[in-house]
Design a protein around this motif. Structure first.
Motif, short mmCIF file in Angstrom:
data_model
loop_
_atom_site.label_atom_id
_atom_site.label_comp_id
_atom_site.label_asym_id
_atom_site.label_seq_id
_atom_site.Cartn_x
_atom_site.Cartn_y
_atom_site.Cartn_z
N SER A 58 -36.36 92.09 33.62
CA SER A 58 -36.26 90.69 34.32
C SER A 58 -36.60 89.16 34.13
O SER A 58 -37.68 89.14 32.86
N VAL A 59 -36.77 87.77 34.54
CA VAL A 59 -37.00 87.41 34.25
C VAL A 59 -37.53 85.82 35.40
O VAL A 59 -36.83 86.15 36.44
N SER A 60 -37.70 85.01 34.85
CA SER A 60 -38.52 84.68 36.22
C SER A 60 -38.05 82.94 35.98
O SER A 60 -38.21 82.01 34.55
N GLY A 96 -28.60 58.16 51.16
CA GLY A 96 -26.78 58.60 51.74
C GLY A 96 -26.57 60.04 50.47
O GLY A 96 -25.65 60.46 50.77
N TRP A 97 -27.75 59.98 50.28
CA TRP A 97 -27.70 61.42 48.67
C TRP A 97 -27.30 62.84 49.72
O TRP A 97 -27.57 63.14 50.46
N GLU A 98 -25.88 63.51 49.58
CA GLU A 98 -25.62 64.85 49.96
C GLU A 98 -25.69 66.03 48.85
O GLU A 98 -25.92 65.82 48.08
N THR A 99 -27.07 66.86 49.60
CA THR A 99 -27.18 68.04 48.37
C THR A 99 -27.41 69.94 49.76
O THR A 99 -27.26 69.44 49.88
N VAL A 100 -27.19 70.00 47.87
CA VAL A 100 -26.71 71.92 48.53
C VAL A 100 -27.53 72.38 47.38
O VAL A 100 -26.94 72.41 46.48
N PHE A 101 -27.87 74.04 47.63
CA PHE A 101 -28.25 74.80 46.77
C PHE A 101 -27.85 76.09 47.17
O PHE A 101 -27.68 77.14 48.46
N PHE A 102 -27.62 76.79 45.59
CA PHE A 102 -26.96 78.13 45.52
C PHE A 102 -28.28 78.66 44.51
O PHE A 102 -29.04 78.34 44.06
N LYS A 103 -27.81 80.27 43.82
CA LYS A 103 -28.70 81.01 43.71
C LYS A 103 -27.96 81.36 42.45
O LYS A 103 -26.39 81.70 43.22
N GLY A 104 -28.04 81.03 40.90
CA GLY A 104 -27.50 82.02 39.91
C GLY A 104 -27.52 83.39 40.45
O GLY A 104 -28.15 83.97 40.54
N PRO A 105 -26.66 84.07 38.91
CA PRO A 105 -26.64 85.18 38.70
C PRO A 105 -28.27 85.87 38.19
O PRO A 105 -28.36 87.08 38.57
N ASP A 106 -28.92 85.36 38.23
CA ASP A 106 -30.18 85.53 37.61
C ASP A 106 -31.60 84.67 38.78
O ASP A 106 -32.96 84.63 38.53
N ASN A 107 -30.68 84.24 40.14
CA ASN A 107 -31.74 83.65 40.72
C ASN A 107 -32.48 82.42 40.41
O ASN A 107 -33.22 81.95 40.95
N GLU A 108 -31.47 81.79 39.00
CA GLU A 108 -31.42 80.59 39.56
C GLU A 108 -31.73 79.22 40.41
O GLU A 108 -30.42 79.96 40.63
#
Length: 124
Positions: A58-60, A96-108
């Motif tokens: 497991s990684v944190s 005015g910036w636009e941003t979006v967030f996703f999770k990578g394979p290890d929840n990063e």
């Protein structure tokens, strides 16, 4: 001084390599074994991402990584085609910036930021 790389600890090195190659356009630059860690450097232009693995443990993740992109809507479309949905956003920020967030394979946490075409006020 200049930025060299950002490191992420991952469980499955090959899954993470495939993810960053497919979705972020990185290529593998270098692999090494250092003590008990398998390390891979991925590169995209002048940006390097270091993936570190000690096996399937497991990684944190307490950090996020941000990539500036031309359009976050294209990023969202590419992820959505594979059934990957944004975990937060998209948002339009006050400047005015636009941003979006996703999770990578290890929840990063991976942020994509669009600033192109945005003019910021000059500092006084």
């Amino acid at each position: 001084m200049r930025f060299h790389h950002f490191a992420i600890e991952v469980k499955d090195l090959e899954t993470s390599i495939a993810f960053y190659k497919k979705y972020l356009g990185h290529h593998e630059e270098w692999r090494l074994l250092f003590q008990d860690e398998n390390i891979v450097f991925l590169a995209y232009n002048d940006f390097r991402l270091e993936l570190i693995s000690r096996g399937k443990r497991s990684v944190s993740q307490g950090v996020h990584i941000c990539f500036e992109v031309d359009t976050i809507h294209e990023v969202i479309k590419n992820f959505k085609e594979d059934g990957i949905i944004a975990i937060d956003g998209p948002y339009k920020l006050e400047n005015g910036w636009e941003t979006v967030f996703f999770k990578g394979p290890d929840n990063e946490l991976i942020e994509f930021l669009q600033i192109q075409g945005i003019s910021l006020p000059l500092s006084k």
